[in-house]
Design a protein around this motif. Structure first.
Motif, short mmCIF file in Angstrom:
data_model
loop_
_atom_site.label_atom_id
_atom_site.label_comp_id
_atom_site.label_asym_id
_atom_site.label_seq_id
_atom_site.Cartn_x
_atom_site.Cartn_y
_atom_site.Cartn_z
N ARG A 1 -16.94 12.46 2.21
CA ARG A 1 -18.35 12.12 2.44
C ARG A 1 -18.50 11.29 3.72
O ARG A 1 -19.44 11.50 4.50
CB ARG A 1 -18.92 11.36 1.25
N PHE A 2 -17.61 10.33 3.93
CA PHE A 2 -17.67 9.52 5.15
C PHE A 2 -17.54 10.41 6.39
O PHE A 2 -18.21 10.18 7.40
CB PHE A 2 -16.56 8.47 5.15
N ALA A 3 -16.66 11.40 6.34
CA ALA A 3 -16.48 12.29 7.49
C ALA A 3 -17.68 13.22 7.65
O ALA A 3 -18.15 13.46 8.77
CB ALA A 3 -15.20 13.09 7.33
N ALA A 4 -18.19 13.74 6.54
CA ALA A 4 -19.31 14.69 6.62
C ALA A 4 -20.58 14.04 7.14
O ALA A 4 -21.37 14.69 7.84
CB ALA A 4 -19.55 15.31 5.24
N ASP A 5 -20.79 12.74 6.83
CA ASP A 5 -22.03 12.09 7.28
C ASP A 5 -21.86 11.32 8.59
O ASP A 5 -22.78 10.63 9.04
CB ASP A 5 -22.62 11.19 6.19
N GLY A 6 -20.68 11.41 9.20
CA GLY A 6 -20.49 10.83 10.52
C GLY A 6 -20.01 9.41 10.56
O GLY A 6 -19.78 8.87 11.66
N VAL B 1 0.86 -1.19 0.00
CA VAL B 1 0.00 0.00 0.00
C VAL B 1 0.90 1.23 0.00
O VAL B 1 1.58 1.51 0.98
CB VAL B 1 -0.92 0.02 1.23
N SER B 2 0.91 1.95 -1.10
CA SER B 2 1.75 3.13 -1.24
C SER B 2 0.87 4.38 -1.36
O SER B 2 0.15 4.55 -2.34
CB SER B 2 2.64 3.01 -2.49
N ASP B 3 0.92 5.21 -0.34
CA ASP B 3 0.20 6.48 -0.35
C ASP B 3 -1.30 6.26 -0.54
O ASP B 3 -1.87 5.30 -0.03
CB ASP B 3 0.77 7.40 -1.44
N HIS B 4 -1.94 7.15 -1.26
CA HIS B 4 -3.36 7.05 -1.56
C HIS B 4 -3.61 7.85 -2.83
O HIS B 4 -2.68 8.39 -3.41
CB HIS B 4 -4.20 7.57 -0.40
N LEU B 5 -4.86 7.90 -3.27
CA LEU B 5 -5.18 8.49 -4.56
C LEU B 5 -6.08 9.71 -4.40
O LEU B 5 -6.97 9.74 -3.54
CB LEU B 5 -5.88 7.46 -5.45
N ALA B 6 -5.89 10.68 -5.28
CA ALA B 6 -6.74 11.86 -5.26
C ALA B 6 -8.20 11.50 -5.49
O ALA B 6 -9.09 12.11 -4.92
CB ALA B 6 -6.26 12.86 -6.32
N THR B 7 -8.45 10.48 -6.31
CA THR B 7 -9.83 10.10 -6.61
C THR B 7 -10.56 9.53 -5.39
O THR B 7 -11.79 9.43 -5.40
CB THR B 7 -9.85 9.06 -7.74
N GLU B 8 -9.81 9.14 -4.36
CA GLU B 8 -10.43 8.58 -3.16
C GLU B 8 -10.85 9.66 -2.16
O GLU B 8 -11.62 9.40 -1.24
CB GLU B 8 -9.47 7.60 -2.48
N ILE B 9 -10.35 10.87 -2.32
CA ILE B 9 -10.58 11.92 -1.32
C ILE B 9 -12.05 12.33 -1.25
O ILE B 9 -12.59 12.50 -0.15
CB ILE B 9 -9.65 13.11 -1.57
N PRO B 10 -12.78 12.51 -2.37
CA PRO B 10 -14.20 12.88 -2.23
C PRO B 10 -15.01 11.86 -1.44
O PRO B 10 -15.85 12.25 -0.61
CB PRO B 10 -14.67 12.96 -3.70
N GLU B 11 -14.76 10.56 -1.65
CA GLU B 11 -15.46 9.54 -0.87
C GLU B 11 -15.11 9.66 0.61
O GLU B 11 -15.99 9.57 1.49
CB GLU B 11 -15.10 8.14 -1.38
N LEU B 12 -13.85 9.88 0.89
CA LEU B 12 -13.40 10.03 2.27
C LEU B 12 -14.09 11.22 2.95
O LEU B 12 -14.55 11.13 4.10
CB LEU B 12 -11.89 10.21 2.30
#
Length: 344
Positions: A299-304, A286-297
Motif C-alpha cells: 500500500r505504501f508503494a502503491a500510494d507513493g 531484527v531478523s527478516d520480516h513478516l508476511a503480514t507486513e507485506i500488504p501494508e508495504l
C-alpha cells in the motif's frame, strides 16, 4: 532453465542449466521477471553463512513475476497473475508460524539461502508466501521491496516507532533509502540519515531526511546537537559494522530503541550502565520480516509514500559476469542504487 548458482564461497557465481522445478499441491510455480541483488548475496559469496551440504544453490531472495502453474490445493491465485514473493518458505502450522513470527519456524527456509532462490527463470514457493502485485508497482520494484523495504518496515515496527518521534538511520543503502521514507510514512517527526557516501546522503535528503556526513563529524554528536541534546528515539543500524552499531546505541534518547538489522559476525561493545541501563534503552535484533507486513508495504508503494524509482536505477541480464560485477560493487559499499536482474 537458466539459474545463477553459488557453487562455493569465495568464488564467482556461475550460470548453470538446471531442471525447472515442479510445484507441489500447496505450491506456486512462478516465472521470474525480476530478481533484486541484495548485499546479503555479496555476503553469501564471501562466505558469511554456513552452506554445509546446500551448495550449489541458486541465489536471489527478492523476487517478482507471474504465476506459471498452481498446485492442486491452491485457490487464492490464478495462472498469469502478477505476484511478489515473501522470501520465507515455512510450515504455517507450528507455534511460531501461528503466532505471526514465521522467521523462527523450525523447518523454515529462506530462498537463496536454504533453498533455491529467484535468480533463475522459474522458482517454486508455497502459496502462503506469494502475494498479488498491484499493477501500479513494477516487477523490479516489487522484487526489491521483498527484502530491503520489507526489512526496513519490520525494523521500524520492531522499534515501535510512534508518530512524532525522531529517527536516526545508519546506512543509506537499499534498506536505508526505504527506511527513511517508511519512517516518514509512519509519522516520524524528524529523520536523520547517516552515511559517508555523498550520493547516498543526497538521496536521503531527497526523501526528506536530514543528511549527516560521518566523514565530516561525529554523527552522534551532530544528531545530539541538532536535537538539543536529546538524540534519537529510534535508531536503525543497517550496515553491519560494530562502530555504527555502537553509534546507533549512543545516539539514543532516554528510553530509546536501537534496532540492529545489519549483518556481521563481529562483537558489539556497549557501556552497559551509561548507554543502556541508566537510559532504559533497548537494543533490538531484527531478523527478516513478516508476511503480514507485506500488504501494508504494498500500500505504501502503491500510494507513493514509498518511492523506488530513485533507488532501483540499474538492471542487468541473468548473466554471471554482470551479476558478479554488481556483487563486487556491493563489497565496496558502492552507490545507493539497487540493481535488479531482469529475467523475463
Amino acid at each position: 532453465m537458466k539459474a545463477l548458482r553459488l557453487v562455493a564461497p569465495h568464488r564467482p557465481v556461475e550460470l548453470h542449466d538446471v531442471p525447472t522445478p515442479a510445484p507441489g499441491p500447496d505450491d506456486v510455480l512462478i516465472r521470474v521477471h525480476a530478481a533484486g541483488i541484495c548485499h546479503s548475496d555479496a555476503h553469501y559469496r564471501n562466505g558469511i553463512a554456513n552452506f554445509d551440504g546446500l551448495l550449489p544453490l541458486t541465489l536471489g531472495h527478492e523476487v517478482a513475476g507471474t504465476v506459471a502453474a498452481l498446485g492442486a490445493n491452491v485457490r487464492a491465485l490464478a495462472s498469469g497473475q502478477r505476484v511478489c514473493v515473501h522470501y520465507l518458505a515455512t510450515c504455517g502450522t507450528c507455534a511460531w508460524c501461528a503466532g505471526g513470527h514465521e522467521q523462527f519456524c523450525g523447518t523454515g527456509q529462506m530462498i537463496g539461502r536454504h533453498r533455491d532462490g529467484g535468480m533463475a527463470e522459474f522458482i517454486v514457493m508455497p502459496a502462503a508466501s506469494v502475494f498479488p502485485l498491484p499493477d501500479a508497482i513494477s516487477f523490479a520494484h516489487g522484487a526489491v521491496m521483498m527484502c530491503s523495504s520489507a526489512t526496513a518496515l519490520h525494523a521500524l515496527r520492531k522499534a515501535r516507532l510512534a508518530p512524532g518521534e525522531t529517527v536516526a538511520v545508519f546506512g543509506v543503502g537499499g534498506l536505508g533509502a526505504s527506511a527513511v521514507q517508511l519512517a516518514r510514512a509512519l509519522g516520524a517527526g524528524r529523520v536523520f540519515a547517516v552515511d559517508i557516501n555523498a550520493d547516498k546522503l543526497a538521496l536521503a535528503a531527497r526523501f526528506g531526511a536530514t543528511p549527516v556526513d560521518a566523514r565530516a563529524s561525529d554523527p552522534v554528536a551532530e544528531i545530539r546537537r541538532a536535537t538539543g541534546g536529546r538524540g534519537a528515539d529510534v535508531a536503525l543500524e543497517l550496515i553491519g559494522l560494530p562502530p555504527t552499531m555502537q553509534q546507533s546505541v549512543r545516539v539514543l534518547n532516554k528510553r530509546g530503541r536501537a534496532a540492529l538489522a545489519g549483518l556481521t559476525r563481529q562483537p558489539l561493545a556497549v557501556d552497559p550502565y551509561h548507554e543502556v541501563i541508566n537510559q532504559e534503552a533497548e537494543i533490538i535484533g531484527v531478523s527478516d520480516h513478516l508476511a503480514t507486513e507485506i500488504p501494508e508495504l504494498l500500500r505504501f508503494a502503491a500510494d507513493g509514500r514509498l518511492q523506488l524509482d530513485p533507488i532501483v536505477t540499474r538492471t542487468v541480464p541473468l548473466d554471471a559476469a554482470a551479476i558478479n560485477a554488481v556483487l563486487d560493487d556491493l563489497d565496496r559499499f558502492g552507490s545507493a542504487a539497487r540493481t535488479v536482474v531482469q529475467v523475463a
